[in-house]
Scaffold this active site. Structure first.
Site, PDB file in Angstrom:
ATOM      1  N   PRO A 173      21.395  27.033  45.193  1.00  0.00           N
ATOM      2  CA  PRO A 173      21.410  26.046  46.278  1.00  0.00           C
ATOM      3  C   PRO A 173      21.036  24.655  45.783  1.00  0.00           C
ATOM      4  CG  PRO A 173      19.448  27.408  46.414  1.00  0.00           C
ATOM      5  CD  PRO A 173      20.297  27.997  45.324  1.00  0.00           C
ATOM      6  N   CYS A 174      21.226  23.684  46.649  1.00  0.00           N
ATOM      7  CA  CYS A 174      20.900  22.288  46.367  1.00  0.00           C
ATOM      8  C   CYS A 174      19.539  22.157  45.691  1.00  0.00           C
ATOM      9  CB  CYS A 174      20.926  21.551  47.691  1.00  0.00           C
ATOM     10  SG  CYS A 174      20.151  19.935  47.694  1.00  0.00           S
ATOM     11  N   LEU A 175      19.470  21.311  44.681  1.00  0.00           N
ATOM     12  CA  LEU A 175      18.214  21.138  43.944  1.00  0.00           C
ATOM     13  C   LEU A 175      17.077  20.628  44.822  1.00  0.00           C
ATOM     14  CD1 LEU A 175      19.419  19.610  40.548  1.00  0.00           C
ATOM     15  CD2 LEU A 175      18.525  21.916  40.945  1.00  0.00           C
ATOM     16  N   SER A 176      17.401  19.994  45.929  1.00  0.00           N
ATOM     17  CA  SER A 176      16.341  19.509  46.813  1.00  0.00           C
ATOM     18  C   SER A 176      15.529  20.646  47.408  1.00  0.00           C
ATOM     19  CB  SER A 176      16.944  18.664  47.943  1.00  0.00           C
ATOM     20  OG  SER A 176      17.552  17.503  47.424  1.00  0.00           O
ATOM     21  N   SER A 177      16.075  21.857  47.384  1.00  0.00           N
ATOM     22  CA  SER A 177      15.349  23.015  47.914  1.00  0.00           C
ATOM     23  C   SER A 177      14.184  23.431  47.024  1.00  0.00           C
ATOM     24  CB  SER A 177      16.307  24.197  48.080  1.00  0.00           C
ATOM     25  OG  SER A 177      16.773  24.648  46.812  1.00  0.00           O
TER      26      SER A 177
END
Length: 276
Positions: A173-177
């Site tokens: 998933p998105c690295l912001s997670s």
């Protein structure tokens, strides 16, 4: 395996006649792209959104997989990092990310003559806290996997049955997670955690997360792999590499990797509120 659901998915695309796929290169959206292309051929288009939250290596994987399938593939840039509602990392951060994505894809689809934008949301995604799903629905996106009731496990089983080499590709998933809610997200932080994960994957540890909280990195591995990691890895090299990337402290999560672990704080807060 899953032949009935495959046929249901094919029927959905037959009815669409043309479709633009929100294609990240993950196992879910790649399966959607594969079935869409099998049914629609060149009337299916895969579009990958590029931003600092997507690793260059993931983009390369997406390109290779699209080429293997044969589906036409385009790249667009999204600007969620310019939105303070996203970078401040609130609990509904994903809402603003997916809003930016679909506010980019919907007009592109209209311009190119595609009546539908389709994503890779599966039935299991609906059971978790996923504010991005709401943003996609508000903008008219469809989720064939969820519509047919295809679980994450079934996504992998169907992908394997269709001969897709990446059927067991770890979720990415998105690295912001990787950051706790409320900690500001920056390009530098995204790159730091991304480089740390790539470093460990190149050492052979494929299914993992590097969670980041301020100057601390927390490595999450499958529970059954933790002992092997401690015994086989050069811990000094790991620590020095992470420190070179900008972390000060390097830790190992003894519970191991759990998808959506950072959402526990939401459950804790709701329990506290519920108890008055």
């Amino acid at each position: 395996m899953g032949s009935e659901k495959i046929e249901q998915l094919k029927t959905i695309f037959l009815q669409m006649e043309q479709a633009l796929i929100a294609y990240s290169g993950g196992v879910d959206s790649t399966l959607v792209a594969k079935i869409a292309y099998d049914v629609l051929g060149k009337k299916a288009l895969a579009v990958t959104a590029v931003s600092p939250s997507l690793l260059p290596e993931e983009l390369e994987d997406a390109k290779i997989q699209a080429a293997t399938i044969g589906i036409p593939h385009q790249i667009v840039e999204t600007q969620e990092m310019e939105n303070p509602n996203y970078t401040s990392n609130p609990v509904n951060r994903c809402y603003f990310c997916k809003s930016e994505l679909h506010d980019t894809l919907k007009p592109l689809a209209k311009k190119l003559g595609y009546p539908y934008v389709v994503d890779g949301v599966n039935a299991d995604d609906l059971k978790d806290y996923r504010p991005g799903i709401q943003a996609a629905k508000e903008r008219g996106a469809r989720s064939p996997l969820a519509e047919v009731g295809v679980s994450k496990l079934e996504v992998r089983q169907i992908s394997q049955s269709l001969g897709l080499d990446w059927w067991d590709k770890p979720a990415q998933p998105c690295l912001s997670s990787r950051f706790p809610y409320g900690e500001e997200i920056t390009v530098a932080k995204l790159q730091r955690v991304g480089r740390a994960e790539i470093y460990l994957r190149k050492l052979g540890w494929g299914n993992l997360r590097v969670r980041s909280q301020e100057d601390t990195a927390r490595i999450e591995l499958p529970p059954e792999k933790i002992k092997d990691f401690i015994l086989s890895i050069d811990l000094d090299s790991v620590v020095s590499t992470f420190q070179e990337l900008g972390f000060i402290y390097v830790t190992l999560d003894l519970e191991g990797y759990r998808s959506g672990k950072l959402n526990r704080v939401l459950n804790k807060e709701s329990l506290v509120m519920g108890n008055g």
